[in-house]
Design an enzyme around this catalytic site. Structure first.
Site, PDB file in Angstrom:
ATOM      1  N   VAL A  81       0.860  -1.191   0.000  1.00 15.92           N
ATOM      2  CA  VAL A  81       0.000   0.000   0.000  1.00 15.92           C
ATOM      3  C   VAL A  81       0.889   1.231   0.000  1.00 15.92           C
ATOM      4  O   VAL A  81       1.767   1.369   0.853  1.00 15.92           O
ATOM      5  CB  VAL A  81      -0.886   0.014   1.267  1.00 15.92           C
ATOM      6  N   VAL A  83       1.094   5.643  -1.447  1.00 17.38           N
ATOM      7  CA  VAL A  83       0.645   6.799  -2.235  1.00 17.38           C
ATOM      8  C   VAL A  83       1.866   7.695  -2.398  1.00 17.38           C
ATOM      9  O   VAL A  83       2.563   7.986  -1.411  1.00 17.38           O
ATOM     10  CB  VAL A  83      -0.497   7.556  -1.501  1.00 17.38           C
ATOM     11  N   ARG A  89      -2.228  12.808   1.559  1.00 12.75           N
ATOM     12  CA  ARG A  89      -3.253  13.547   2.318  1.00 12.75           C
ATOM     13  C   ARG A  89      -4.245  14.261   1.404  1.00 12.75           C
ATOM     14  O   ARG A  89      -4.665  15.361   1.656  1.00 12.75           O
ATOM     15  CB  ARG A  89      -2.608  14.570   3.279  1.00 12.75           C
ATOM     16  N   VAL A  92      -6.307   9.784  -1.313  1.00  9.47           N
ATOM     17  CA  VAL A  92      -6.043   8.701  -2.273  1.00  9.47           C
ATOM     18  C   VAL A  92      -6.116   7.342  -1.578  1.00  9.47           C
ATOM     19  O   VAL A  92      -6.748   6.400  -2.063  1.00  9.47           O
ATOM     20  CB  VAL A  92      -4.672   8.893  -2.971  1.00  9.47           C
ATOM     21  N   LEU A  93      -5.480   7.221  -0.407  1.00  5.32           N
ATOM     22  CA  LEU A  93      -5.540   5.949   0.320  1.00  5.32           C
ATOM     23  C   LEU A  93      -6.991   5.597   0.652  1.00  5.32           C
ATOM     24  O   LEU A  93      -7.408   4.446   0.524  1.00  5.32           O
ATOM     25  CB  LEU A  93      -4.716   6.017   1.618  1.00  5.32           C
ATOM     26  N   THR A  94      -7.749   6.594   1.055  1.00  5.47           N
ATOM     27  CA  THR A  94      -9.153   6.340   1.405  1.00  5.47           C
ATOM     28  C   THR A  94      -9.895   5.751   0.209  1.00  5.47           C
ATOM     29  O   THR A  94     -10.643   4.771   0.352  1.00  5.47           O
ATOM     30  CB  THR A  94      -9.820   7.658   1.877  1.00  5.47           C
ATOM     31  N   SER A 117       2.530  -0.515   8.502  1.00  6.66           N
ATOM     32  CA  SER A 117       3.811   0.181   8.615  1.00  6.66           C
ATOM     33  C   SER A 117       3.746   1.157   9.788  1.00  6.66           C
ATOM     34  O   SER A 117       4.724   1.369  10.493  1.00  6.66           O
ATOM     35  CB  SER A 117       4.135   0.939   7.331  1.00  6.66           C
ATOM     36  N   GLU A 118       2.561   1.742   9.968  1.00  5.77           N
ATOM     37  CA  GLU A 118       2.340   2.644  11.099  1.00  5.77           C
ATOM     38  C   GLU A 118       0.947   2.364  11.644  1.00  5.77           C
ATOM     39  O   GLU A 118      -0.029   2.293  10.870  1.00  5.77           O
ATOM     40  CB  GLU A 118       2.465   4.095  10.655  1.00  5.77           C
ATOM     41  N   TYR A 122      -4.641   2.349   9.722  1.00  2.36           N
ATOM     42  CA  TYR A 122      -5.726   1.489   9.243  1.00  2.36           C
ATOM     43  C   TYR A 122      -6.960   1.383  10.133  1.00  2.36           C
ATOM     44  O   TYR A 122      -7.975   0.852   9.703  1.00  2.36           O
ATOM     45  CB  TYR A 122      -5.164   0.085   8.957  1.00  2.36           C
ATOM     46  N   PHE A 404       3.883  -9.908   5.354  1.00  4.11           N
ATOM     47  CA  PHE A 404       3.629 -10.075   3.908  1.00  4.11           C
ATOM     48  C   PHE A 404       3.335  -8.748   3.225  1.00  4.11           C
ATOM     49  O   PHE A 404       3.077  -7.790   3.835  1.00  4.11           O
ATOM     50  CB  PHE A 404       2.471 -11.062   3.669  1.00  4.11           C
TER      51      PHE A 404
HETATM   52  C1  LIG Z   1       0.137   5.908   4.479  1.00  6.20           C
HETATM   53  C2  LIG Z   1      -0.248   6.446   3.104  1.00  6.20           C
HETATM   54  C3  LIG Z   1      -0.604   5.287   2.175  1.00  6.20           C
HETATM   55  C4  LIG Z   1      -1.452   7.378   3.294  1.00  6.20           C
HETATM   56  O1  LIG Z   1      -1.965   7.779   2.028  1.00  6.20           O
HETATM   57  P1  LIG Z   1      -2.794   9.157   1.843  1.00  6.20           P
HETATM   58  O2  LIG Z   1      -3.366   9.118   0.466  1.00  6.20           O
HETATM   59  O3  LIG Z   1      -1.959  10.282   2.244  1.00  6.20           O
HETATM   60  O4  LIG Z   1      -3.969   8.956   2.910  1.00  6.20           O
HETATM   61  P2  LIG Z   1      -5.375   9.757   2.901  1.00  6.20           P
HETATM   62  O5  LIG Z   1      -5.194  11.135   2.347  1.00  6.20           O
HETATM   63  O6  LIG Z   1      -6.432   8.913   2.281  1.00  6.20           O
HETATM   64  O7  LIG Z   1      -5.608   9.844   4.456  1.00  6.20           O
HETATM   65  C5  LIG Z   1      -6.760   9.377   5.111  1.00  6.20           C
HETATM   66  C6  LIG Z   1      -6.647   9.734   6.570  1.00  6.20           C
HETATM   67  O8  LIG Z   1      -5.568   8.986   7.151  1.00  6.20           O
HETATM   68  C7  LIG Z   1      -4.635   9.869   7.782  1.00  6.20           C
HETATM   69  N1  LIG Z   1      -3.317   9.320   7.520  1.00  6.20           N
HETATM   70  C8  LIG Z   1      -2.831   8.937   6.341  1.00  6.20           C
HETATM   71  N2  LIG Z   1      -1.583   8.463   6.486  1.00  6.20           N
HETATM   72  C9  LIG Z   1      -1.279   8.549   7.766  1.00  6.20           C
HETATM   73  C10 LIG Z   1      -0.126   8.224   8.513  1.00  6.20           C
HETATM   74  N3  LIG Z   1       0.976   7.707   7.922  1.00  6.20           N
HETATM   75  N4  LIG Z   1      -0.153   8.422   9.833  1.00  6.20           N
HETATM   76  C11 LIG Z   1      -1.261   8.957  10.418  1.00  6.20           C
HETATM   77  N5  LIG Z   1      -2.382   9.286   9.766  1.00  6.20           N
HETATM   78  C12 LIG Z   1      -2.382   9.092   8.446  1.00  6.20           C
HETATM   79  C13 LIG Z   1      -4.844  11.191   7.087  1.00  6.20           C
HETATM   80  O9  LIG Z   1      -4.417  12.267   7.905  1.00  6.20           O
HETATM   81  C14 LIG Z   1      -6.329  11.198   6.841  1.00  6.20           C
HETATM   82  O10 LIG Z   1      -6.980  11.546   8.044  1.00  6.20           O
HETATM   83  P3  LIG Z   1      -8.397  12.331   8.069  1.00  6.20           P
HETATM   84  O11 LIG Z   1      -9.363  11.452   7.320  1.00  6.20           O
HETATM   85  O12 LIG Z   1      -8.694  12.455   9.510  1.00  6.20           O
HETATM   86  O13 LIG Z   1      -8.130  13.611   7.360  1.00  6.20           O
HETATM   87  C15 LIG Z   1       0.914   7.259   2.470  1.00  6.20           C
HETATM   88  O14 LIG Z   1       1.271   8.279   3.334  1.00  6.20           O
HETATM   89  C16 LIG Z   1       2.148   6.431   2.188  1.00  6.20           C
HETATM   90  O15 LIG Z   1       2.292   5.903   1.095  1.00  6.20           O
HETATM   91  N6  LIG Z   1       3.033   6.291   3.204  1.00  6.20           N
HETATM   92  C17 LIG Z   1       4.297   5.582   3.061  1.00  6.20           C
HETATM   93  C18 LIG Z   1       4.139   4.098   2.783  1.00  6.20           C
HETATM   94  C19 LIG Z   1       3.324   3.385   3.829  1.00  6.20           C
HETATM   95  O16 LIG Z   1       3.493   3.568   5.033  1.00  6.20           O
HETATM   96  N7  LIG Z   1       2.423   2.513   3.374  1.00  6.20           N
HETATM   97  C20 LIG Z   1       1.615   1.653   4.206  1.00  6.20           C
HETATM   98  C21 LIG Z   1       2.207   0.282   4.172  1.00  6.20           C
HETATM   99  S1  LIG Z   1       1.402  -0.806   5.332  1.00  6.20           S
END
Ligand SMILES: CC(C)(COP(=O)(O)OP(=O)(O)OC[C@H]1O[C@@H](n2cnc3c(N)ncnc32)[C@H](O)[C@@H]1OP(=O)(O)O)[C@@H](O)C(=O)NCCC(=O)NCCS
Length: 404
Positions: A81, A83, A89, A92-94, A117-118, A122, A404
């Site tokens: 996963v 973005v 932010r 996109v993840l949503t 990862s954090e 989720y 995984f």
């Molecule tokens: C984590 C990740 C996928 C989030 O994608 P994103 O498109 O920025 O997420 P969204 O904009 O859909 O965020 C949805 C909500 O989650 C929160 N959020 C997203 N990533 C977050 C993070 N790393 N820590 C805390 N909160 C997070 C956002 O603030 C938002 O909150 P809100 O609905 O209260 O405004 C992206 O930051 C990323 O690729 N990170 C590095 C790789 C990673 O950690 N991947 C996960 C592997 S398990």
């Protein structure tokens, strides 16, 4: 505006993998995507498009995951996963999560599971913390057992082909007793578990494959690496234990003794261990493991009725759960749960909880009383959480031995 859809080709898969690859500092290649497609069906990878560019991706393996009582459920094993930072932010993840959850439901997955990862990411999508894992670092001179015993088994270092024949059978034997393990395909064994990826060595040596036999029969296996180092002429090395699978107590005692007697090392390190690891009771000085706890597998209930019906219960009790699910409204409502089955009901509820709470108790890693104590569930009748815990039963701690 980004648009999310399932990938339709290996080229698109490569593009979607590039988003998470960016955070690993990897260059994306079609070759890597082709390798990945051995485990992940291309159409189970969702890509987020901004115009003609892929800016995010989220995948799901098709897994069977073991549940309390010896059964298993169809599950989406969520993975890769990411973005791109240019689009973070912006929701996109949503969008990816919404599409993936709907797809899991359409495919008949009862649950989805992942390693986060954090831990902050989720929960909002309905994932509950379902297992805890431990990491140990044990000095060689502190690795005595509490009770002496005479080893009966033999341990051999085996070639890849023998490992590929014997290890999966032992793993499957354990999987029938331990919730939280996923069944591994032969391709998975050959190209992931037993594949000695140089990128995973991190300064250590090759992946060693040790097979324990008891009474002439395979009884357990260990995968480990040696990282040798010296300080003033003596070894300051580390044996890094990657995976130990021992389906019986006798095998557990034998193989861990064999590992912990390893010569010419200063310490042992292991990670992803189950919370109830037998070493706590085997070792004379369990404190010396410096066992560090962490969050393990996260579970998202996709189809509440199918998921709860697939696990076992104990006793004649029953409980009515009132569940809230913001993303999959099919799970909303009151559910009557007993050893006889799971069905919708209009009866008064015993406990009120969010779907994340059901994910947390599903594999037995937490109880309803834990949820109540953490204000993650509300008791609507006195004693309901204890009754629910008695019904959901006590099992070996859920254990997923691999990220995984
Ligand atoms: C984590 C990740 C996928 C989030 O994608 P994103 O498109 O920025 O997420 P969204 O904009 O859909 O965020 C949805 C909500 O989650 C929160 N959020 C997203 N990533 C977050 C993070 N790393 N820590 C805390 N909160 C997070 C956002 O603030 C938002 O909150 P809100 O609905 O209260 O405004 C992206 O930051 C990323 O690729 N990170 C590095 C790789 C990673 O950690 N991947 C996960 C592997 S398990």
């Amino acid at each position: 505006m980004t648009v999310v859809r399932a990938c339709a080709s290996t080229e698109e898969l490569a593009g979607a993998l590039a988003a998470i690859g960016h955070y690993f500092g990897l260059e994306s290649s079609l070759e890597d995507a082709e390798r990945f497609a051995q485990w992940l069906e291309v159409e189970r990878m969702h890509a987020a498009w901004d115009g003609d560019r892929i800016v995010g991706g989220a995948g799901a393996f098709s897994f069977q995951v073991s549940v309390p009582g010896g059964g298993s459920v169809q599950a989406g094993g969520v993975t890769v996963v990411g973005v791109l930072p240019t689009h973070r932010r912006q929701g996109v993840l949503t969008s990816l999560m919404k599409a993936q959850l709907a797809d899991c439901r359409a495919r008949g997955d009862a649950v989805a599971c992942l390693w986060a990862s954090e831990a902050t990411i989720y929960g909002r999508f309905g994932y509950g913390l379902a297992s805890r894992i431990g990491e140990l670092t044990l000095a060689r001179e502190r690795a005595r057992f509490a009770f002496p015993f005479e080893p009966q088994g033999t341990v051999r270092l085996v070639e890849l082909d023998e490992a590929a024949r014997t290890f999966p059978l032992l793993y499957e034997q354990l999987l029938a007793e331990r919730p939280g393990m996923f069944a591994r395909s032969m391709a998975w064994w050959e190209t992931r578990t037993l594949f000695d990826d140089p990128a995973r060595r991190r300064g250590a040596g090759p992946l060693n494959r040790a097979l324990l036999s008891l009474g002439g029969e395979p009884a357990g296996y260990a995968l480990y690496r040696v990282k040798q180092d010296w300080a003033e002429g003596s070894s300051n090395g580390e044996v890094s234990i990657v995976e130990v699978v021992t389906p019986t107590p006798a095998a557990t005692r034998e193989l861990w003794r064999w590992l912990l007697d390893f010569d010419w090392t200063a310490r042992f390190a292991a990670n992803l261990l189950p919370l109830d690891h037998p070493l706590f009771l085997l070792l004379a000085e369990p404190r010396r493991m410096r066992f560090r706890l962490n969050d393990g597998l996260w579970v998202r209930i996709i189809d509440l009725q199918a998921a709860l019906a697939a696990r076992s219960y104990t006793g004649e009790g029953h409980v009515v759960l009132e569940v809230e699910d913001a993303f999959l409204p099919e799970n909303n409502g009151r559910w009557h749960v007993s050893a006889k089955g799971v069905e919708r009901t209009t009866a008064g509820a015993d406990l009120h909880l969010d779907v994340t709470g059901v994910g947390s108790v599903y594999l037995g890693g937490f109880g309803f009383t834990d949820l109540v104590r953490a204000a993650r569930a509300e008791e609507l009748r006195p004693g309901a959480a204890e009754r629910a815990d008695a019904l959901f039963g006590r099992w070996a701690a859920p254990w997923c031995p691999e990220i995984f």
